[in-house]
Design an enzyme around this catalytic site. Structure first.
Site, short mmCIF file in Angstrom:
data_model
loop_
_atom_site.label_atom_id
_atom_site.label_comp_id
_atom_site.label_asym_id
_atom_site.label_seq_id
_atom_site.Cartn_x
_atom_site.Cartn_y
_atom_site.Cartn_z
N MET A 8 0.84 -1.20 0.00
CA MET A 8 0.00 0.00 0.00
C MET A 8 0.88 1.26 0.00
O MET A 8 0.81 2.10 0.89
CB MET A 8 -0.92 -0.01 1.22
CG MET A 8 -1.96 -1.10 1.20
SD MET A 8 -3.24 -0.85 -0.07
CE MET A 8 -2.78 -2.10 -1.29
N HIS A 9 1.70 1.39 -1.04
CA HIS A 9 2.68 2.48 -1.09
C HIS A 9 2.05 3.85 -0.83
O HIS A 9 2.40 4.56 0.12
CB HIS A 9 3.36 2.50 -2.46
CG HIS A 9 4.14 1.27 -2.78
ND1 HIS A 9 5.29 0.91 -2.11
CD2 HIS A 9 3.94 0.31 -3.72
CE1 HIS A 9 5.76 -0.21 -2.63
NE2 HIS A 9 4.96 -0.60 -3.60
N ASP A 10 1.12 4.25 -1.70
CA ASP A 10 0.59 5.62 -1.64
C ASP A 10 -0.27 5.87 -0.41
O ASP A 10 -0.39 7.00 0.06
CB ASP A 10 -0.22 5.91 -2.90
CG ASP A 10 0.66 5.89 -4.15
OD1 ASP A 10 1.83 6.26 -4.05
OD2 ASP A 10 0.16 5.50 -5.22
#
Length: 305
Positions: free
Chosen positions: A235-237
């Site tokens: 869930m980078h962003d």
């Protein structure tokens, strides 16, 4: 006493993890999303703009959307459709789009929004920094009313494109260099935390039960190749939004960050962590994250929509 909402502009390129980030931000009680701007990155700018409009319409929001740059400043675009699917948000049949983009370019829209805001605005780029670089270059007067930039991008260890560079800084390293030299306070939420901030099968199964929102994300997750249900979906962003609302989840260090522009390290973010070569800092870099607390934060926020 309820704290005032933080006014933010999100610059984005949806992207499945972008979709989770936008969904939480648009519905979070601590955040006032003034504007959404789009840029080429995960897929081309026409698709990232359409995906942003799909999400705004899905949630029945009236947040303005402005289309931005279709390519990096100096190099050719390399997208990430192999991770997010051909459309950028494959896997769910969104209802018809009810909103339209503004008639002006994203950089103009950001300039107007920032200069007209009664309080300083936080910029949240979760994509390549092309639009932000043009903003601070063309309209330096906006810097006086930008509180900070909380960005998803960069890495102090390994990259996810070639050995060294994270995707967002790799896509447009020259833009990243301009932004890091802008003298605006920067929080870099990079792969050092975002690669470990995953949703496991346990969280995904919980999210599946959250009505139309859960069904939408469960469908998208089946087409997301940023990890797997076995190893966890990255869930980078989403981490940038988590930092805005719950910075205590992160371990942060002030340092000086530079951007490699050419060769096999192009796009790499190089940090002077021991401050041997610089007398001042230009960024706060996230080094660690409380993963269980982050997972709980994501689930609770999606459940509350």
């Amino acid at each position: 006493m309820i704290k005032e909402k933080t006014p933010i502009i999100i610059d984005t390129d949806p992207g499945i993890d972008d979709a989770v980030a936008l969904s939480i931000a648009l519905n979070h009680p601590k955040l006032d999303v003034l504007l959404l701007t789009t840029v080429a990155g995960n897929v081309n700018v026409n698709k990232t703009t359409e995906n942003t409009l799909k999400l705004v319409s899905f949630f029945g929001k009236t947040v303005p959307v402005a289309k931005g740059c279709d390519k990096p400043l100096l190099i050719q675009l390399e997208d990430s459709a192999e991770i997010h699917g051909e459309s950028g948000m494959d896997g769910f049949d969104f209802p018809a789009i009810t909103e339209k983009t503004l008639a002006i370019h994203a950089v103009e829209a950001m300039k107007n929004c920032i200069l007209n805001s009664p309080e300083p605005v936080t910029l949240v780029p979760i994509a390549a920094l092309t639009n932000i670089a043009l903003l601070v270059s063309m309209y330096p007067e906006t810097k006086q009313n930008i509180k900070e930039i909380v960005m998803m991008g960069g890495s102090l260890s390994r990259g996810n494109t070639h050995t060294s560079a994270e995707f967002n800084t790799y896509v447009d390293p020259h833009a990243a260099q301009i932004v890091f030299q802008s003298d605006i306070p920067i929080v870099m939420v990079g792969l050092d935390v975002t690669s470990t901030a995953v949703l496991t099968k346990n969280e995904v199964e919980q999210i599946k039960e959250f009505g139309k929102v859960g069904n939408m994300f469960y469908s998208l997750f089946q087409h997301y190749r940023g990890g797997s249900l076995q190893t966890g979906l990255k869930m980078h962003d989403v981490c940038a939004i988590a930092y805005l609302t719950n910075p205590e989840l992160f371990t942060v260090q002030k340092t000086f960050v530079e951007i490699a522009l050419e060769g096999p390290a192009a796009g790499a973010t190089v940090a002077d962590l021991k401050m041997k070569y610089h007398n001042t800092t230009n960024a706060e870099v996230c080094l660690d994250i409380d993963i269980p607390a982050f997972q709980k934060w994501v689930v609770s926020n999606l459940e509350s929509i």
